[in-house]
Design an enzyme around this catalytic site. Structure first.
Site: not given
Ligand code: NAD
Ligand code: PPY
Length: 355
Positions: A79, A183-184, A187, A240-241, A262
């Site tokens: 990462k 978190g909307l 994802v 979200a986080m 998350a």
């Molecule tokens: P994003 O930034 O698009 O969405 C996060 C949302 O959470 C935002 O709308 C933000 O305003 C909201 N948020 C932040 N703090 C908050 C709180 N305290 N309460 C409520 N809402 C809050 O991110 P994403 O791509 O949707 O990813 C969300 C999580 O999923 C992350 O932790 C990310 O690491 C994880 N994730 C994402 C993917 C992917 O394919 N995008 C894959 C695996 C894991």
């Molecule tokens: C995750 O799934 O948390 C990622 O970081 C996305 C990802 C998955 C595979 C390759 C690179 C990034």
């Protein structure tokens, strides 16, 4: 965590750099290359200290190793974290481009031992920019020959995880269940739509007022950011986080199951044990959120089409059922059971390489 403690991390490699011109600091951590080159996204965020940035990169890289192993994907875990000098929204385009170019130079120096992709605060357009300097990038936009955003497939995987978890927990189907989403974003909004289509009653929360307005328009029940952990529900979905559920939260959470996107949802080792004692079924995050990895690695490494990616993503439900069965028969937490499944694959691969 102190700098001394985070440097005792057990991964394979830490690479760091600081750019005085922008004030950005860069971390790449490779957790393991046992199953293939390390892969994992680039997270851009502000951190209280450089030690915190290092620690976050290490935990996220370890989660990628587990995710790849449990999902049977031929990649290791890594990462990147870019510790920003200001909130992402306040960084101008020229500064951002410089930050991305330096990050791409760092990745390129690792010669393919680490492949990046999008994560929080980076997207496909940013992957396109990185790819001008290094080829070790997943998730470029489709116009540039990449697989594009992994977000929707991650949502699909979380839905499969919710269905399997509800069934195992004896809640039946999602129809009529209260699903509470924190978190909307990319994802979480997809999870909300898919769960609503499956008949769930949506309760949602986001710090961004525009996202809350979107939710209200769709008829979801909006919950205050500070009330979310006290809101009764069937499935709590942190999207979200990370570090949302520590010991104290686990002891009080009014939910029957936790299934979210998350990374690193559990804040400490004890939280999983408390959830188990209280009968709250926890879907280990590195299993439930693997849809993004299936999308990126499936499309760009394995040559899978959309249907094959979705088939594997639906299989997240079966992996979870295996994990839940192992946890129950062994009397351990679901988190430990999922780690055991991942470890078995890592050890089998090491034994095969040695033979
Ligand atoms: P994003 O930034 O698009 O969405 C996060 C949302 O959470 C935002 O709308 C933000 O305003 C909201 N948020 C932040 N703090 C908050 C709180 N305290 N309460 C409520 N809402 C809050 O991110 P994403 O791509 O949707 O990813 C969300 C999580 O999923 C992350 O932790 C990310 O690491 C994880 N994730 C994402 C993917 C992917 O394919 N995008 C894959 C695996 C894991
Ligand atoms: C995750 O799934 O948390 C990622 O970081 C996305 C990802 C998955 C595979 C390759 C690179 C990034």
């Amino acid at each position: 965590m102190s700098l001394h403690d985070t440097l005792r991390w057990q991964g394979e490699l830490t690479a760091t750099r600081h750019d005085p011109q922008t004030g950005a600091s860069f971390v790449i951590r490779i957790s393991s290359t046992s199953l293939g080159p390390a892969a994992g996204g680039t997270r851009a965020a502000q951190y209280a200290s450089f030690a915190d940035a290092l620690a976050d990169a290490g935990k996220l890289a370890d989660a990628m190793t587990l995710k790849m192993a449990v999902s049977n994907l031929p990649m290791g875990g890594g990462k990147s974290v870019i510790a920003l000098p200001a909130p992402r929204k306040d960084i101008d385009q020229a500064t951002w481009n410089r930050i991305l170019t330096l990050h791409a130079e760092n990745i390129d120096k690792l010669k393919g031992n680490y492949w990046t992709g999008p994560d929080v605060n980076t997207n496909s357009a940013d992957m396109d920019t990185l790819s001008e300097t290094t080829k070790f990038v997943f998730g470029r936009s489709p116009e540039r020959g990449g697989a594009g955003s992994s977000a929707f497939n991650t949502s699909l995987g979380v839905l499969a995880a919710m269905k399997a978890t509800a069934a195992y927990r004896g809640l039946g189907t999602l129809d009529g269940l209260r699903v509470l989403i924190q978190g909307l974003g990319a994802v979480g909004s997809g999870v909300a739509r898919l769960a609503a289509d499956a008949g769930a009653r949506l309760l949602v929360s986001d710090t961004d007022p525009a996202r809350m307005a979107w939710a209200q328009q769709r008829g979801y029940t909006v919950v205050g950011v500070d009330e979310i952990l006290r809101t009764p529900c069937d499935i709590f979905a942190p999207c979200a986080m990370g570090a949302v559920i520590g010991t104290d939260v686990a002891a009080e959470l009014p939910a029957s199951a936790v299934v979210g996107a998350a990374n690193n949802i559990l804040a400490d080792d004890h939280a999983g044990a408390i959830l188990r004692e209280r009968g709250i079924l926890y879907a280990p995050d590195f299993v439930a959120n693997a849809g993004g990895a299936f999308h990126l690695v499936g499309r760009e490494v394995l040559g899978w089409g959309r249907e094959t990616v979705e088939e594997h993503t639906r299989g997240i439900g079966d992996i979870l059922t295996e994990v839940y069965t192992l946890a129950e028969s062994s009397g351990i937490t679901t988190d430990l059971a999922a780690r055991a499944v991942a470890r078995t694959r890592l050890e089998t691969s090491r034994a095969e390489t040695a033979a």
